[in-house]
Design a protein around this motif. Sequence first.
Motif, PDB file in Angstrom:
ATOM      1  N   LYS A   7       0.863  -1.310  -0.022  1.00  0.00           N
ATOM      2  CA  LYS A   7       0.103  -0.034  -0.055  1.00  0.00           C
ATOM      3  C   LYS A   7       0.807   1.342   0.037  1.00  0.00           C
ATOM      4  CE  LYS A   7      -4.119   1.961   2.430  1.00  0.00           C
ATOM      5  NZ  LYS A   7      -3.683   3.258   2.105  1.00  0.00           N
ATOM      6  N   LEU A   8       1.896   1.386   0.861  1.00  0.00           N
ATOM      7  CA  LEU A   8       2.759   2.414   0.652  1.00  0.00           C
ATOM      8  C   LEU A   8       3.512   2.634  -0.473  1.00  0.00           C
ATOM      9  CD1 LEU A   8       4.694   1.898   4.353  1.00  0.00           C
ATOM     10  CD2 LEU A   8       3.056   3.783   3.835  1.00  0.00           C
ATOM     11  N   THR A   9       3.913   1.524  -1.063  1.00  0.00           N
ATOM     12  CA  THR A   9       4.537   1.684  -2.666  1.00  0.00           C
ATOM     13  C   THR A   9       3.400   2.341  -3.559  1.00  0.00           C
ATOM     14  OG1 THR A   9       6.004   0.006  -1.882  1.00  0.00           O
ATOM     15  CG2 THR A   9       5.679   0.449  -4.373  1.00  0.00           C
ATOM     16  N   ILE A  10       2.290   1.818  -3.539  1.00  0.00           N
ATOM     17  CA  ILE A  10       1.263   2.190  -4.411  1.00  0.00           C
ATOM     18  C   ILE A  10       1.109   3.677  -4.351  1.00  0.00           C
ATOM     19  CG2 ILE A  10      -1.076   1.916  -5.234  1.00  0.00           C
ATOM     20  CD1 ILE A  10      -0.623  -1.145  -5.032  1.00  0.00           C
ATOM     21  N   GLU A  11       0.897   3.964  -2.930  1.00  0.00           N
ATOM     22  CA  GLU A  11       0.635   5.407  -2.548  1.00  0.00           C
ATOM     23  C   GLU A  11       1.847   6.255  -3.089  1.00  0.00           C
ATOM     24  OE1 GLU A  11      -0.454   5.394   1.527  1.00  0.00           O
ATOM     25  OE2 GLU A  11      -2.334   5.021   0.963  1.00  0.00           O
TER      26      GLU A  11
END
Length: 140
Positions: free
Chosen positions: A75-79
């Motif tokens: 999720k952090l990477t996609i954000e």
Amino acid sequence: MSTSGYFATPISVYSKKFEGLKETIVSYADTQKEDVESGVAVSLKHNLKDSKIDFLHKEDKVIQDLRQWILECWKLTIESVHKKDVNFDYFIPESWYHITEKDGYHETHYHANCSWCGIYYVDDINRTHERLELIIEWYN
């Protein structure tokens, strides 16, 4: 016409140690009937063991903690790619472990129908990120 930056592959590096994970994986590997339980790309795998493709769906607490952490990192990477908070349904359809023995390796391959892939090293033998890039060749 000038084109740049299209189809770039973001590579994020996260680090967290999960106590007992290595022992849990080894205990599963010790009960395997075949070295390549997944049955996938058997001819490309040399001197290694892999599991069935449901590894992160096992009920062991340490495996579930790892799964949750991977989802959070994803999720952090996609954000960071989208530059905003995103609210996607995150799920991991397939997962497995590899235990590579001395001189073992996995030949060049790709993961079809997979938008995001990741590798978690349980025992990295104090390798640096630069060293890992020499071991893993990324193809776009």
